[in-house]
Design an enzyme around this catalytic site. Structure first.
Site, short mmCIF file in Angstrom:
data_model
loop_
_atom_site.label_atom_id
_atom_site.label_comp_id
_atom_site.label_asym_id
_atom_site.label_seq_id
_atom_site.Cartn_x
_atom_site.Cartn_y
_atom_site.Cartn_z
N GLU A 76 0.84 -1.20 0.00
CA GLU A 76 0.00 0.00 0.00
C GLU A 76 0.88 1.25 0.00
O GLU A 76 1.72 1.43 0.88
CB GLU A 76 -0.92 0.00 1.22
CG GLU A 76 -1.96 1.11 1.17
CD GLU A 76 -3.04 0.95 2.22
OE1 GLU A 76 -3.59 1.97 2.65
OE2 GLU A 76 -3.32 -0.20 2.62
N LYS A 256 -7.59 -0.96 11.39
CA LYS A 256 -7.01 -1.37 10.11
C LYS A 256 -5.83 -0.49 9.79
O LYS A 256 -4.77 -0.95 9.32
CB LYS A 256 -8.06 -1.29 9.01
CG LYS A 256 -7.59 -1.83 7.64
CD LYS A 256 -6.97 -0.76 6.77
CE LYS A 256 -6.53 -1.33 5.43
NZ LYS A 256 -5.79 -0.34 4.61
N ASP A 272 4.51 -13.95 12.02
CA ASP A 272 3.22 -14.42 11.51
C ASP A 272 2.19 -13.28 11.54
O ASP A 272 1.64 -12.97 12.60
CB ASP A 272 2.75 -15.60 12.36
CG ASP A 272 1.50 -16.28 11.80
OD1 ASP A 272 0.79 -15.66 10.99
OD2 ASP A 272 1.24 -17.43 12.19
#
Length: 420
Positions: A76, A256, A272
């Site tokens: 992004e 987010k 992870d």
């Protein structure tokens, strides 16, 4: 198509199989070949090629008194720019302070169909020392390093179901494989004692590894080029932060944004991302209403904007892909080869930087101004601009009233006409 035995094929035959069955053409097979990596071929089943993620640098964030440069892997465009902008503001004060009160990972052994759940709980309590010994014997090297299984708790799930939770110190590892090994050993021991055990598995909800980070940003560092004073921006950021505590619709978007930065560093460090993401969002809803992870308040004297975040974060700096992927080792070196706690502190700082940059943009110029300027580069490439044409097209797009594919194509045609 018959996929039986595909996983047994060597890499060249796997690629050729896709060509032979018209799933890809020759040019695409060449692309796969160009991005082949022998380490990747050993990491995943049915390996084809390495899918690259752009990696950039958060140049300077001060965490626990140390200035750190932080690689971030993300597709992004605005994420790394926002992280650098946020960190610049955080650094105007004393930087971020972050620490764990404890750092343990949980393994769960699930007992089912219990005729007497209380009797089972009594058994576990009476044999806690033995069960801890079973867990540590399953992975003695962790105990030798000062870690290992430290405690056992009991969690009744329903009238016939009980979870036996093993709390493990994984030292510098994330600990998934360690805890799974220990949980399965304890599960087998309880089966041998006559109990029906469904499974033994780690939990990625790291509530015993909550890192807390805080920062005090001088309000003068928040002033905007558009003429808003730092005090005005700080007050609006505090109000916007409060909205993240009131409605999950705002909180999800805010979190987010935080995860944009968190995941980028987690991925670059070889950890992870899915485990971290799941745990973060579960913790955001721990009050039974989903809320923003970060909070911002103006100090009583009005001179500082105080930021605070608390989040579950279980990361490692050894094990998994960390020791075998050269790019991960490179990224760890750029960060100064941090231990697991320092890496976690850095990521908590990045979370605050990311949230601060987003909130400041939202309450001042709006989020789209910065986003679209950065998206213009991606758009230029999307419509076929060459490397030399991209700067010209980006400049034209930023002066245009519309930044979309149609306007980009039209402007690119104009640029090419002028260059003939």
């Amino acid at each position: 198509m018959n996929w039986s035995g595909y996983y047994k094929l060597d890499w060249q035959d796997r690629v050729q199989y896709l060509v032979d069955h018209h799933l890809i053409d020759g040019n695409q097979a060449e692309l796969i070949t160009e991005n082949y990596n022998p380490v990747g071929d050993q990491q995943v089943e049915n390996y084809l090629y390495n899918f690259g993620v752009p990696t950039g640098l958060l140049t300077d964030i001060k965490v626990n008194g140390e200035h750190k440069s932080v690689p971030m892997a993300t597709e992004e465009p605005s994420v790394i720019a926002a992280a650098n902008n946020g960190a610049r503001m955080l650094n105007q004060g004393d930087g971020v302070r972050a620490a764990f009160k404890q750092r343990l990972i949980r393994g769960q052994v699930i007992a089912i169909n219990l005729e007497d759940a209380e009797a089972f709980q009594d058994y576990v309590e009476q044999h806690t020392a033995e069960l801890l010994a079973v867990a540590n014997q399953a992975h003695p090297s962790m105990l030798a390093r000062g870690g290992g299984a430290k405690d056992i708790t009991i969690e009744p799930l329903d009238i016939n179901t009980v979870a036996v939770d093993i709390l493990v110190d994984p030292c510098e590892a994330m600990g998934a494989n360690v805890v799974n090994t220990m949980a399965e050993a304890v599960a087998q021991d309880l089966r041998s004692a006559g109990f029906e055990i469904l499974m033994g598995i780690l939990s990625n909800y790291a509530t015993e590894a909550l890192i807390e980070a805080e920062v005090a940003v001088p309000v003068v560092a928040l002033k905007t080029k558009q003429g808003m004073t730092g005090a005005e921006v700080a007050e609006k950021i505090a109000q916007a932060s409060h909205m993240e505590q009131l409605t999950p619709y705002r909180a999800v978007t805010a979190n987010k944004g935080i995860m944009n930065g968190v995941e980028a560093v987690v991925l670059a460090s070889g950890n992870d991302t899915r485990a971290v993401n799941a745990g973060m969002h579960a913790y955001a809803a721990e009050s039974r209403q989903y809320k923003g992870l970060a909070q911002w308040l103006v100090s009583d004297d009005g001179d500082y904007l105080h930021g605070y975040i608390k989040m579950p974060l279980m990361l490692g700096v050894v094990g998994g892909s960390i020791g075998i992927v050269p790019a991960v080792q490179l990224n760890q070196q750029i960060m100064g080869n941090p231990d697991a706690q320092t890496l976690s502190a850095i990521i908590a700082g990045v979370a605050l930087a990311q949230n601060l940059a987003a909130l400041r943009a939202l309450v001042s110029s709006g989020i789209q101004a910065g986003h679209m300027a950065l998206q213009a580069k991606s758009l230029a490439l999307q419509v076929g601009a060459t490397v030399s044409e991209v700067p010209l097209l980006v400049a034209a797009l930023t002066q245009s009233k519309q930044i979309n594919q149609a306007s980009a194509q039209a402007l690119l045609e104009d640029i090419r006409k002028e260059m003939r």
